[in-house]
Write a protein that holds these residues in place. Structure first.
Motif, PDB file in Angstrom:
ATOM      1  N   ARG A 101       0.831  -1.196   0.000  1.00  0.00           N
ATOM      2  CA  ARG A 101       0.000   0.000   0.000  1.00  0.00           C
ATOM      3  C   ARG A 101       0.866   1.245   0.000  1.00  0.00           C
ATOM      4  N   ARG A 156     -10.407   9.854   5.990  1.00  0.00           N
ATOM      5  CA  ARG A 156      -9.039   9.499   6.372  1.00  0.00           C
ATOM      6  C   ARG A 156      -8.590  10.324   7.569  1.00  0.00           C
ATOM      7  N   ASP A 193      -9.749  12.709  -6.445  1.00  0.00           N
ATOM      8  CA  ASP A 193      -9.390  12.851  -5.037  1.00  0.00           C
ATOM      9  C   ASP A 193     -10.262  13.903  -4.355  1.00  0.00           C
ATOM     10  N   GLU A 220      -9.021   0.686   1.735  1.00  0.00           N
ATOM     11  CA  GLU A 220      -8.992   1.528   0.544  1.00  0.00           C
ATOM     12  C   GLU A 220      -8.470   0.757  -0.665  1.00  0.00           C
ATOM     13  N   GLU A 221      -8.023  -0.477  -0.456  1.00  0.00           N
ATOM     14  CA  GLU A 221      -7.485  -1.292  -1.550  1.00  0.00           C
ATOM     15  C   GLU A 221      -8.643  -1.947  -2.303  1.00  0.00           C
ATOM     16  N   THR A 246     -15.149   3.582   0.952  1.00  0.00           N
ATOM     17  CA  THR A 246     -14.404   3.430  -0.304  1.00  0.00           C
ATOM     18  C   THR A 246     -15.346   3.091  -1.448  1.00  0.00           C
ATOM     19  N   GLU A 279      -2.711   4.945   2.779  1.00  0.00           N
ATOM     20  CA  GLU A 279      -3.777   4.048   2.314  1.00  0.00           C
ATOM     21  C   GLU A 279      -3.894   2.845   3.243  1.00  0.00           C
TER      22      GLU A 279
END
Length: 793
Positions: A431, A562, A502, A439-440, A483, A435
């Motif tokens: 990552r 975040r 973003d 969030e993956e 996410t 992150e």
């Protein structure tokens, strides 16, 4: 029966589509004579993928057969006799066809009814728009344009078919005449053995005949070449129309359907129209295949009779072009009808359905293909779309990931239903920066291989699911959902997997939050402008900005989920999701009733209540606790009127005693803001009174009290309830502190609310309460749950 009455009034292509729904699998006469009965049954209550509902389907089949038999018995007269025989035959036919698979009958009738409703609705929209003198809405216009183009393509395909037959007939006659010319030449060659006088006479005749035939052959060869070139030109024009129509359907309509499917993951309207898309794709497949066969036949004719010119190259190019078109159609119509869950927990069963929209039309089902599911990472998905990946590595192991596609003759669908998949393990990548695992993004890739035209064409197809976030524990669900929500809301068509902006404009995020909130509440009552202003003030940590200014502000992913909110240990999304979870589990009816204002801060609550009579209260979400809701009310203090705030309730509290019952317990709460008597709003949710004692035992009842707002207990007497004079039982009591506004208890946080650890035991709360005096020095007191017993024996 109303749908059937309207369906019989359809015209043109709509009528043809309606008629094509019926056949040996379900005769149209059955629909006609049992219209009222059929439309009165609860077909949608049967889940086609649930084997346990097969008994329901069997009962519906038996009832249908009985209705047919009853209808047949009531037929009289000469015409009635024939109808009696026909209906009786249909009853036996349906019984034998579906007795072993009654769910297929339900699937068939559901498909018929939904298709009829769609056709009737489309016809009504068209008539309503035209009759009113205005223009049709864009959807109806687009659908009308597509259907009109299909009619033009059908006509042009029929024209090229006629031209091809004419060419074939002319070429066959040309070959006959060519053979005749060869025969004349052979006769001329054989004249050397004939006497001179007779030879001269016959030679003159044969040469004249040969000259005539050769002149005709020369002229006809030019005509044939012109026919061939004209035919190739018409095919080229048809292919251009087919390509344009296919682009409209696949690159616009299908992409829009996929976009609706993605937004449905955020709570948007359930995607529909797949049956319409399938009908369009099947028409495309039919027309493309017909034109391809015509081009192949033209190539065969050219090979039979080679003529000078560019015809061979033209036909080769046409064949290549139309093969590309059908390849794009097959690979693009391999779609995921039911997406796997986008938050995917390991070791948990999940399902998905894939479908080939042209499978039935191209007879792919004659050799049922197998579909395989694998999970791949974001990087692997990028490589796949660039055709850079030559290895079949996956990022995890999915159990039960192979399935054979099944053809449902009644609906004409070819699909594979993965019912029991499970992600056994996942392999994560390195990552970047901040992150987290939630969030993956991964995707489930479905792949298969189809053969068309008796293995004449073979297609290897792949399709990717919407992004999924893999979790291993329920505590990760909150962040994983964030996410997924961000991706579903802001993904753009044709993006590189799985790129999202973003930063987004605040109104865009508001739209996504409102969609999600309404879906969780199962209500049309979403977030109003005031709610959104409150959320903006929380998200941007500023109450001084003009509400209009928020429209031009942007919010980043980091601000969304975040970075923690100032002075808190949770993010904006975690707070908002906690509110939705609380509402969904316990307070949905009260939100839908308008009883909960919710998105109001402490200062706003004070301003709203201070102008109202004592006992007026409102419900607002806690600023300091995830998934908390508090009651604020105005009451008289010995010195002045104050606004009081109870410590927030959470889902754990409402699992013990409901909100309505808690408000009923608190007699000092009289009017829900602005002026609604509380019983008028909440009484329908009160728990009914306890029944009388059974076998000499009295059942206890939990009751909530705020000691400082509790009137002295009445003297015990027969028929009157009384509070137990002992401490509340730890197993049922949950003392809750309350605060007054504006003083701040030193044990409270900046908002004047207690911030108790979730793991603190209820019994310890009670022990602390019992050690505290009922009146503290700063005027705050406890609120508790007490046993409430009926003294009647």
């Amino acid at each position: 029966m109303a749908v059937w009455i309207q369906a019989q009034q359809l015209q043109g292509d709509a009528l043809h589509q309606m008629q094509s729904l019926y056949g040996q699998h379900f005769p149209i006469e059955v629909r006609h004579y049992l219209a009222q009965w059929i439309e009165g049954q609860l077909w949608d209550s049967v889940e086609l993928e649930n084997p346990q509902d097969e008994l329901k389907a069997k009962r519906l089949l038996d009832s249908l057969v009985q209705e047919l038999q009853r209808k047949a018995e009531h037929q009289v007269g000469e015409d009635g006799f024939l109808l009696k025989i026909k209906l009786g035959h249909y009853a036996s036919q349906l019984k034998s066809t579906y007795d072993r698979c009654p769910l297929e009958l339900v699937r068939c009738i559901k498909h018929i009814l939904h298709s009829e409703q769609r056709l009737v609705q489309e016809a009504n929209n068209a008539v309503g728009s035209g009759g009113g003198g205005g223009t049709m809405d864009s959807l109806s216009q687009r659908h009308q344009q597509i259907n009109q183009t299909f009619e033009e393509l059908r006509v042009s395909t029929q024209e090229t078919e006629n031209e091809l037959r004419k060419l074939q007939h002319n070429q066959e006659y040309f070959i006959i005449q060519y053979q005749e010319n060869l025969r004349i030449q052979a006769q001329l060659s054989s004249l050397s053995a004939v006497p001179a006088e007779e030879r001269t006479q016959r030679e003159t005749s044969l040469q004249a005949k040969r000259a005539t035939v050769e002149a005709w052959l020369t002229r006809e060869a030019n005509t044939l070449q012109k026919y061939r070139l004209d035919l190739a030109e018409k095919h080229q024009k048809t292919l251009g129309q087919l390509r344009k129509q296919q682009t409209l359907i696949l690159d616009e309509e299908l992409i829009q359907w996929k976009r609706r499917q993605q937004l449905a993951g955020n709570g948007g309207p359930t995607e529909g129209g797949l049956d319409v898309l399938q009908s369009w794709c099947e028409k495309l497949a039919d027309l493309i295949w017909q034109n391809r066969q015509q081009i192949r036949r033209a190539e065969h004719l050219t090979q039979q009779l080679p003529l000078p010119g560019p015809m061979e190259e033209l036909l080769t190019k046409l064949n290549s072009d139309i093969t590309d078109i059908i390849s794009a159609l097959v690979t693009s119509t391999f779609i995921i009808e039911k997406q796997p869950p986008q938050v995917l927990k390991t070791q948990t069963k999940f399902a998905a359905t894939v479908r080939l929209l042209v499978g039935g039309k191209l007879n792919v089902h004659m050799n049922p293909p197998q579909v395989k599911a694998v999970i791949v990472s974001e990087q692997q998905a990028k490589a796949l779309l660039k055709n850079e990946s030559t290895r079949n590595d996956s990022s995890g192991e999915i159990l039960n990931n192979n399935c054979v596609m099944e053809y449902h003759r009644t609906t004409g669908t070819l699909s594979a239903h993965f019912r029991n998949m499970s992600l056994k393990r996942i392999k994560r990548s390195d990552r970047r920066g901040a992150e987290s695992v939630t969030e993956e993004k991964f995707t489930v890739m479905f792949e298969s291989q189809f053969s068309v035209g008796g293995n004449e064409l073979v297609f290897h197809v792949k399709t990717l699911s919407l992004p999924v976030v893999v979790i291993v524990h329920g505590s990760q669900d909150n962040n994983a959902t964030a996410t997924v929500l961000w991706d579903n809301a802001f993904a753009e068509p044709g993006r590189v997997p799985f790129v999202v902006p973003d930063k987004v404009l605040w109104p865009q995020l508001c739209e996504a939050l409102d969609m999600k909130y309404k879906a969780e509440m199962h209500s049309a009552r979403g977030l109003c402008d005031d709610n959104l202003v409150f959320l903006a003030q929380k998200a941007f940590s500023s109450a001084s900005i003009n509400p209009e200014d928020y429209r031009s502000m942007t919010m980043s992913w980091a601000q969304f989920n975040r970075e923690s909110l100032p002075g808190r240990n949770f993010t904006f999304w975690q707070w908002f999701d906690g509110v939705m979870e609380l509402m969904k589990k316990h307070l949905k009816p009260h939100w839908n009733d308008g009883a909960i204002l919710g998105f109001v801060n402490k200062q706003q609550a004070q301003d709203m209540l201070m102008s109202k009579p004592n006992g007026t209260f409102l419900l607002r979400f806690s600023d300091s606790e995830i998934g908390g809701i508090t009651i604020a009310w105005v009451a008289e203090n010995p010195n002045k009127r104050l606004v009081w705030n109870l410590m927030p309730y959470t889902t754990k509290d409402f699992s013990i005693r409901s909100l309505a019952d808690r408000i009923s317990d608190l007699n000092h709460l009289m009017f829900l803001y602005p002026d609604r008597p509380k019983d008028e709003v909440f009484s329908k949710y009160y728990t009914p009174p306890l029944s009388k004692a059974v076998d000499g035992y009295v059942k206890p009842q939990i009751k909530q009290v705020v000691p400082e707002f509790t009137t002295p207990n009445p003297e015990p007497s027969s028929g009157n309830p009384t509070y137990m004079d002992q401490a509340p039982s730890p197993s049922v009591a949950h003392p809750i502190n309350f605060a007054i506004f504006p003083p701040i208890d030193p044990m409270m946080d900046a908002d004047g609310e207690f911030d108790l650890e979730d793991t603190m035991d209820v019994a310890r709360h009670v022990e602390e309460l019992l050690r505290r005096p009922m009146k503290t020095s700063n005027g705050f007191g406890p609120i508790g749950l007490y046993f409430f017993v009926n003294s009647q024996r």
